[in-house]
Enzyme design. Structure first.
Site, PDB file in Angstrom:
ATOM      1  N   ASP A 107      -6.257   8.470   3.251  1.00 44.25           N
ATOM      2  CA  ASP A 107      -6.355   8.843   2.004  1.00 44.25           C
ATOM      3  C   ASP A 107      -7.623   9.422   1.426  1.00 44.25           C
ATOM      4  O   ASP A 107      -7.310  10.220   0.382  1.00 44.25           O
ATOM      5  CB  ASP A 107      -5.930   7.553   1.201  1.00 44.25           C
ATOM      6  CG  ASP A 107      -4.567   6.835   1.363  1.00 44.25           C
ATOM      7  OD1 ASP A 107      -3.668   7.667   1.585  1.00 44.25           O
ATOM      8  OD2 ASP A 107      -4.685   5.872   1.578  1.00 44.25           O
ATOM      9  N   HIS A 155       1.867   4.628  -3.093  1.00 42.19           N
ATOM     10  CA  HIS A 155       2.183   6.113  -2.783  1.00 42.19           C
ATOM     11  C   HIS A 155       3.619   6.518  -3.185  1.00 42.19           C
ATOM     12  O   HIS A 155       3.752   7.483  -3.769  1.00 42.19           O
ATOM     13  CB  HIS A 155       1.846   6.488  -1.362  1.00 42.19           C
ATOM     14  CG  HIS A 155       0.514   6.255  -0.797  1.00 42.19           C
ATOM     15  ND1 HIS A 155      -0.684   6.859  -1.385  1.00 42.19           N
ATOM     16  CD2 HIS A 155       0.081   5.634   0.214  1.00 42.19           C
ATOM     17  CE1 HIS A 155      -1.651   6.553  -0.773  1.00 42.19           C
ATOM     18  NE2 HIS A 155      -1.428   5.834   0.167  1.00 42.19           N
ATOM     19  N   HIS A 165       0.781  -1.183  -0.115  1.00 44.57           N
ATOM     20  CA  HIS A 165       0.129   0.110  -0.053  1.00 44.57           C
ATOM     21  C   HIS A 165       1.045   1.414   0.241  1.00 44.57           C
ATOM     22  O   HIS A 165       0.545   2.112  -0.729  1.00 44.57           O
ATOM     23  CB  HIS A 165      -0.941  -0.179   1.339  1.00 44.57           C
ATOM     24  CG  HIS A 165      -1.775   0.937   1.408  1.00 44.57           C
ATOM     25  ND1 HIS A 165      -3.074   1.084   1.294  1.00 44.57           N
ATOM     26  CD2 HIS A 165      -1.660   2.540   1.636  1.00 44.57           C
ATOM     27  CE1 HIS A 165      -3.554   2.232   1.586  1.00 44.57           C
ATOM     28  NE2 HIS A 165      -2.473   3.138   1.527  1.00 44.57           N
ATOM     29  N   GLU A 166       1.771   1.180   0.844  1.00 41.00           N
ATOM     30  CA  GLU A 166       2.954   2.513   0.997  1.00 41.00           C
ATOM     31  C   GLU A 166       3.454   2.695  -0.141  1.00 41.00           C
ATOM     32  O   GLU A 166       3.828   3.789  -0.763  1.00 41.00           O
ATOM     33  CB  GLU A 166       3.449   2.308   2.370  1.00 41.00           C
ATOM     34  CG  GLU A 166       2.940   2.499   3.438  1.00 41.00           C
ATOM     35  CD  GLU A 166       1.840   3.725   3.697  1.00 41.00           C
ATOM     36  OE1 GLU A 166       2.375   4.667   3.180  1.00 41.00           O
ATOM     37  OE2 GLU A 166       0.820   3.421   4.105  1.00 41.00           O
TER      38      GLU A 166
END
Length: 415
Positions: free
Chosen positions: A191, A99, A95-96
């Site tokens: 988010d 980004h 997930h990170e």
């Protein structure tokens, strides 16, 4: 897992110092993020000490679930639970990374990724230039969590029900759905809050308006979590219909309080950082620069101070025989010399040699000025015009003082 806090967000740009200021010219610690696990795409990945606490908690809780579903595992269930905890945080890392990859594609530097108590943080050091990029940076995190949930769900059809792989895949499917749903909630620092900020920014044309709207939405969300989560569990809306004990009620309330505090604090930090960026243009090298007098290196300190007083200057620059600056006399060093010794101390012994990084263009202001000072930490800098002519000396103490004053001023911006 957006760009700014714990519960799985990434972090906002670091133009600060945030909270308390360590000084614009001081470097942030190179580590301090916990245990360095490695680098991905050149970005260091850290595991905070709090992660181990959460991993142990997940292992214990999931182990209890396994005992009911697969009692034949015995104590081996805790090894399986530990594997689940690691796999879950690997999902958070993905997930990170979403980004991070998006930020790198937009030429935004990423300081680090950190896995911690309630998820992960991607520390993106600069602000998105457009609301569209801001939206994409926020959206890719929940999107990747949904993709992972779909992949794990697809894997369920390839394994036999009632087995360890089936239970692990089911747990990872549900946990990634929760991560995606939680981070999509419309409030900073999640988010969804970043996406809301981008939408309001696009409509109004003002990033600050977007931040204010999303920050207050985040605070409202924090109150909703604090009150609503215990109520939902009490009514059985999130449970399996079993009776809740007093300890269950306390744990639900504690979890809600922790989540609410994280969201509320993150929203407030986002708002403070936005107001800081709005006021940064007030920090101008030209207006903060002290007038300086040039003196040869063998000039006694008392004589240099006399010349400075006559000229109404507050700084001393050491020059060579051709009049070129070679060093800056440090203010702290002057203070440390007793009055009676100043006629016998040459300024060269109190000066710091000039380096290229200590030459600051007079027209620098705001965030570019702070970035320049961070590149080469020092107590004084030589401020020069575009022509190379010396304009004066910039003291770190003056920049810090102006920084604090700017932050202390009441906010004037409205949504």
């Amino acid at each position: 897992m957006n760009q700014d806090d714990e519960s799985g967000e990434s972090t906002r740009p670091r133009s600060e110092p945030a909270g308390k200021s360590p000084g614009p010219a001081k470097r942030r610690p190179a580590d301090g993020g916990g245990l360095l696990m490695g680098r991905i795409f050149g970005v260091p990945v850290y595991v905070a000490p709090s992660w181990f606490l959460v991993a142990a908690l997940i292992t214990w809780v999931f182990g209890g679930q396994l005992d009911r579903v697969l009692p034949e595992l015995g104590n081996l269930r805790y090894l399986v639970s530990l594997f689940f905890a690691v796999a879950f945080y690997a999902s958070v890392l993905v997930h990170e990374l979403a980004h991070t990859v998006a930020a790198l594609r937009f030429k935004l530097p990423v300081r680090r990724i950190q896995l911690q108590f309630f998820g992960g943080v991607s520390e993106i050091e600069k602000e998105s230039e457009t609301p569209g990029r801001e939206f994409v940076l926020a959206f890719v995190g929940p999107l990747l969590s949904l993709v992972l949930a779909g992949a794990f769900y697809a894997g369920l059809h390839a394994v036999e029900p009632g087995t360890v792989p089936f239970v692990l895949l089911a747990g990872l499917t549900i946990s990634n759905l929760i991560v995606a749903a939680f981070n999509a909630l419309p409030g900073l620092p999640l988010d969804g809050g970043r996406m809301l900020r981008a939408v309001v920014w696009k409509i109004t044309g003002k990033p600050m308006s977007g931040t204010i709207a999303a920050a207050w939405a985040g605070r409202a969300l924090a109150v909703t979590v604090l009150i609503g989560l215990p109520l939902l569990t009490q009514t059985g809306a999130l449970g399996d219909g079993r009776d809740l004990s007093g300890m269950d009620t306390v744990m639900d309330a504690l979890l809600a309080a922790i989540l609410a505090a994280i969201i509320w604090t993150g929203a407030g930090n986002s708002l403070r950082m936005a107001r800081l960026r709005e006021r940064l243009p007030d920090l101008r090298a030209r207006t903060l620069t002290r007038r300086a007098v040039p003196v040869p290196p063998d000039t006694p300190l008392s004589e240099a101070l006399r010349r400075a007083n006559e000229a109404g200057a507050r700084a001393i620059v050491v020059v060579d025989g051709q009049g070129e600056p070679t060093a800056l006399v440090r203010e702290t060093a002057i203070v440390g010399v007793p009055q009676h010794r100043r006629p016998w101390v040459a300024v060269s012994g109190l000066a710091q040699d000039l380096t290229d990084g200590m030459r600051v263009p007079a027209d620098l202001a705001g965030e570019p000025l702070l970035d320049k000072l961070r590149e080469t930490p020092a107590t004084e800098y030589l401020v020069v015009e575009d022509t190379g002519e010396v304009y004066g000396v910039l003291s770190t103490a003056d920049v810090e003082r102006a920084f604090v004053q700017a932050m202390a001023r009441p906010g004037t911006t409205r949504p």
